[in-house]
Design an enzyme around this catalytic site. Structure first.
Site, mmCIF file in Angstrom:
data_model
loop_
_atom_site.group_PDB
_atom_site.id
_atom_site.type_symbol
_atom_site.label_atom_id
_atom_site.label_comp_id
_atom_site.label_asym_id
_atom_site.label_seq_id
_atom_site.Cartn_x
_atom_site.Cartn_y
_atom_site.Cartn_z
ATOM 1 N N SER A 71 -7.692 1.028 3.219
ATOM 2 C CA SER A 71 -8.165 0.533 1.925
ATOM 3 C C SER A 71 -9.398 -0.341 2.118
ATOM 4 O O SER A 71 -9.715 -0.758 3.235
ATOM 5 C CB SER A 71 -7.051 -0.311 1.297
ATOM 6 O OG SER A 71 -7.499 -0.955 0.133
ATOM 7 N N SER A 72 -10.083 -0.627 1.015
ATOM 8 C CA SER A 72 -11.159 -1.620 1.031
ATOM 9 C C SER A 72 -10.796 -2.851 0.201
ATOM 10 O O SER A 72 -11.611 -3.772 0.050
ATOM 11 C CB SER A 72 -12.446 -1.026 0.454
ATOM 12 O OG SER A 72 -12.825 0.109 1.179
ATOM 13 N N THR A 101 -4.025 -0.746 -7.344
ATOM 14 C CA THR A 101 -4.793 0.457 -7.666
ATOM 15 C C THR A 101 -3.940 1.707 -7.710
ATOM 16 O O THR A 101 -2.873 1.766 -7.090
ATOM 17 C CB THR A 101 -5.927 0.664 -6.633
ATOM 18 O OG1 THR A 101 -6.779 1.704 -7.074
ATOM 19 C CG2 THR A 101 -5.385 1.018 -5.259
ATOM 20 N N ARG A 113 0.838 -1.188 0.000
ATOM 21 C CA ARG A 113 0.000 0.000 0.000
ATOM 22 C C ARG A 113 0.884 1.253 0.000
ATOM 23 O O ARG A 113 1.947 1.259 0.637
ATOM 24 C CB ARG A 113 -0.845 -0.040 1.270
ATOM 25 C CG ARG A 113 -1.804 1.110 1.444
ATOM 26 C CD ARG A 113 -2.940 1.019 0.481
ATOM 27 N NE ARG A 113 -4.062 1.861 0.863
ATOM 28 C CZ ARG A 113 -5.060 2.143 0.056
ATOM 29 N NH1 ARG A 113 -5.092 1.670 -1.182
ATOM 30 N NH2 ARG A 113 -6.072 2.889 0.463
ATOM 31 N N GLY A 152 -13.710 0.498 -5.100
ATOM 32 C CA GLY A 152 -13.686 1.379 -3.927
ATOM 33 C C GLY A 152 -14.421 0.737 -2.770
ATOM 34 O O GLY A 152 -14.190 -0.420 -2.432
ATOM 35 N N ASP A 190 -7.809 8.353 0.233
ATOM 36 C CA ASP A 190 -8.353 7.253 1.050
ATOM 37 C C ASP A 190 -8.170 7.507 2.551
ATOM 38 O O ASP A 190 -8.743 6.792 3.371
ATOM 39 C CB ASP A 190 -7.712 5.909 0.671
ATOM 40 C CG ASP A 190 -8.460 5.223 -0.465
ATOM 41 O OD1 ASP A 190 -9.522 5.728 -0.871
ATOM 42 O OD2 ASP A 190 -7.973 4.181 -0.953
ATOM 43 N N ASN A 207 -5.948 4.257 -7.055
ATOM 44 C CA ASN A 207 -7.161 4.800 -6.464
ATOM 45 C C ASN A 207 -8.126 5.160 -7.586
ATOM 46 O O ASN A 207 -8.727 4.292 -8.182
ATOM 47 C CB ASN A 207 -6.891 5.974 -5.509
ATOM 48 C CG ASN A 207 -8.129 6.296 -4.696
ATOM 49 O OD1 ASN A 207 -8.974 5.429 -4.513
ATOM 50 N ND2 ASN A 207 -8.260 7.517 -4.217
ATOM 51 N N THR A 243 -9.473 0.404 -9.892
ATOM 52 C CA THR A 243 -8.580 -0.552 -9.273
ATOM 53 C C THR A 243 -8.674 -1.778 -10.149
ATOM 54 O O THR A 243 -9.563 -1.872 -10.976
ATOM 55 C CB THR A 243 -9.112 -0.820 -7.848
ATOM 56 O OG1 THR A 243 -9.023 0.393 -7.141
ATOM 57 C CG2 THR A 243 -8.367 -1.920 -7.135
HETATM 58 O O1 DON Z 1 -7.891 1.084 -1.597
HETATM 59 C C1 DON Z 1 -9.059 1.320 -1.825
HETATM 60 O O2 DON Z 1 -9.984 0.890 -1.169
HETATM 61 C C2 DON Z 1 -9.403 2.193 -3.023
HETATM 62 N N1 DON Z 1 -8.320 3.091 -3.307
HETATM 63 C C3 DON Z 1 -9.724 1.302 -4.178
HETATM 64 C C4 DON Z 1 -10.124 2.089 -5.397
HETATM 65 C C5 DON Z 1 -10.962 1.328 -6.347
HETATM 66 O O3 DON Z 1 -11.299 0.198 -6.145
HETATM 67 C C6 DON Z 1 -11.412 2.061 -7.549
HETATM 68 N N2 DON Z 1 -12.120 1.166 -8.426
HETATM 69 N N3 DON Z 1 -13.039 1.240 -9.041
#
Ligand code: DON
Length: 527
Positions: free
Chosen positions: A410-411, A357, A65, A432, A381, A359, A339
């Protein structure tokens, strides 16, 4: 078998497997390939998480990350009046965290790579130098990027020399990126964190007023962490630990759902949707309250993922919706949209799940001059102000506040499900805040509703994240009768665009993979 969001990257993963590489080798080569062919999210200027399980049962989780630069501070995206400065955490140099992908993939190679490092980066170098034909999906995504072209002229690398956008079938050649990847191939990650590429990044930061320094890059480490583990209806679930909320929230949801007979309610029945969103809103409330970077804060993870706690959370669920506002009180004090995901299994039964990702789609939109790659906008985030929603509408407080050198919550939830100590499902998705609910829904679709991966990835999706207090559902996902019933239970509903781009491999007698019909990906076996 390899399942990714992009056919060229899938083919590279499969070619590594065919030439005798293992699943980790294929994951590394696929990761670099996505940085070329899927520039919206595949990256070397961003970060991610990799979860692997070797056929001997050894489990590895690599956290690569991004981190806040040392010069970052809690109020950095607020004006003097304490108000959020528009776009500051999402666009441009200030929105970028210190990238982790190159160290992450190198760590993966040290852990379980079997082929020479150079050999695994080489296919990406070739794709960047020789170019590849642009797909319909990539062309549409580049069209959406056009609106940023004036503010970020370096995005011209995705256009013809005369400025016209590249269309489907035309070749995308990325010469500067090829050189960057070539250095990573021959000199390893030090070229990125301490050598020529580091200097280009720091110069880019100086030009655009960003914070990342040589020291930030030199100090960046990928970290091996213990994944979170739980059991859902007898199946072992292994998923991402903090600094992702993915695994903790996923296990909380599944633990709560275990108390309900989803199978007899049926998929997309109002009872099943109701129970699932009630579980989701409680788990996302905990996400906002407790979770952040484990190197900075103490978190009651064991308690959050316990069956006993799920029982307590279940005890105030009823047939009616519990308003999110009445859930705002955390139940106990802690003791102290781009992502990409890919899933791989090799012939020996080693499995790897990776989510990476920048982001947002194309991250900060900043391309490192002379190096040809995009930087993330992962700083968004963090909870940039208590209660202020980020681009996914997620809120948070001190647990996820900005601190120098801290990883933003993060998710992402690369996940492996075992049946009887053997890999059964390898899965994950972008999206996300919706990542976790999509992974939960896929697991329920397969385990409770008996779907195969193709049915599960095609099934309509819905999502609740505590705040806002809404069930989001994909266009036409829920029939009017179900919507009516959910409204009678007190739920507010909102239709939205497609959710996620899941890549699922299920291991039965055959290996059965499925790439989400919402994206342009591909799932392919090596024989
Ligand atoms: O880490 C995370 O949770 C987000 N930055 C992920 C971003 C993401 O999944 C965008 N996708 N559509």
């Amino acid at each position: 078998m390899v399942s990714t969001a992009c056919p060229q990257a899938t083919e590279i993963g499969v070619s590594i497997l065919r030439s005798g590489g293992n699943a980790m080798d294929a994951a590394i080569a696929t990761g670099f390939a996505l940085a070329v062919t899927y520039p919206a999210a595949g990256n070397i200027g961003g970060g991610g998480f990799l979860l692997s399980r070797r056929s001997d049962g050894t489990i590895t989780f690599i956290d690569f990350r991004e981190k806040a630069p040392a010069a970052a501070s809690e109020g950095m995206y607020l004006d003097e009046g304490g108000n959020v400065i528009g776009n500051a955490s999402t666009l441009g140099h200030m929105s970028a965290g210190v990238p982790g992908t190159v160290r992450g993939l190198y760590e993966a190679w040290k852990v379980h790579g079997s082929r020479p490092w150079e050999e695994l980066v080489a296919p990406a170098v070739e794709l960047a130098r020789g170019g590849f034909p642009i797909s319909e999906e990539l062309s549409q995504s580049l069209m959406r990027l056009e609106k940023h072209g004036a503010a970020f002229p370096a995005l011209a690398i995705f256009r013809h020399e005369n400025g016209a956008p590249l269309g489907p079938g035309e070749m995308l050649v990325q010469g500067a990126l090829a050189k960057t990847l070539e250095m990573i191939a021959s000199d390893g990650p030090d070229s990125f964190y301490e050598g020529t590429i580091a200097s280009l990044m720091v110069e880019e930061m100086r030009r655009g007023g960003g914070l990342i320094t040589h020291e930030d890059l030199r100090n960046y480490r990928a970290v091996l962490r213990e994944p979170v583990k739980g059991v859902y209806r007898g199946f072992d679930i292994i998923s991402a630990p903090p600094p992702s909320s993915g695994g903790v929230v996923l296990l909380e949801i599944l633990n709560m759902l275990e108390g309900f007979d989803l199978a007899s309610a049926g998929p997309l029945s109002s009872r099943a949707v109701h129970w699932m969103v009630e579980a989701e809103k409680r788990a996302y409330r905990d996400r906002a309250t407790y979770l952040g970077d484990p190197d900075f804060i103490d978190m009651p993870v064991a308690r959050l993922i316990s069956k006993e706690y799920a029982g307590r959370l279940r005890s105030d669920m009823s047939e009616m919706s519990t308003p999110s506002s009445s859930l705002s009180q955390a139940p106990f004090d802690p003791e102290s949209e781009e992502t990409t995901h890919y899933s791989i299994i090799d012939g020996a039964g080693n499995v790897v799940a990776v989510t990476v990702t920048l982001n947002d789609s194309y991250g900060s939109k900043v391309i490192v001059g002379g190096a040809g790659f995009l930087l993330n906008n992962e700083m968004d985030d963090f909870s940039i102000k208590p209660g202020e929603p980020n681009i996914y509408g997620l809120t948070g407080g001190t647990a996820n506040a900005i601190r120098p050198g801290k990883r933003m919550l993060s998710s992402m939830a690369p996940t492996i499900v075992l049946r009887g100590q053997k890999p059964f499902i390898v899965l994950g998705t972008p999206g996300g805040s919706t990542i976790i609910t999509t992974v939960a829904q896929l697991i329920v679709d397969i385990i409770d509703f008996g779907m195969d991966p193709a049915e599960a990835v095609s099934a309509p999706r819905f999502h609740h994240q505590w705040l806002p207090d809404l069930i989001y559902y994909e266009n036409d996902a829920l029939p009017d009768s179900i919507l009516g019933d959910l409204r009678r239970r007190g739920h507010d509903l909102r239709e939205r665009d497609p959710i996620g781009d899941a890549q699922v491999i299920m291991i039965r007698e055959d290996r059965c993979g499925a790439s989400d019909p919402r994206g342009g990906g591909r799932s392919l076996g090596s024989n």
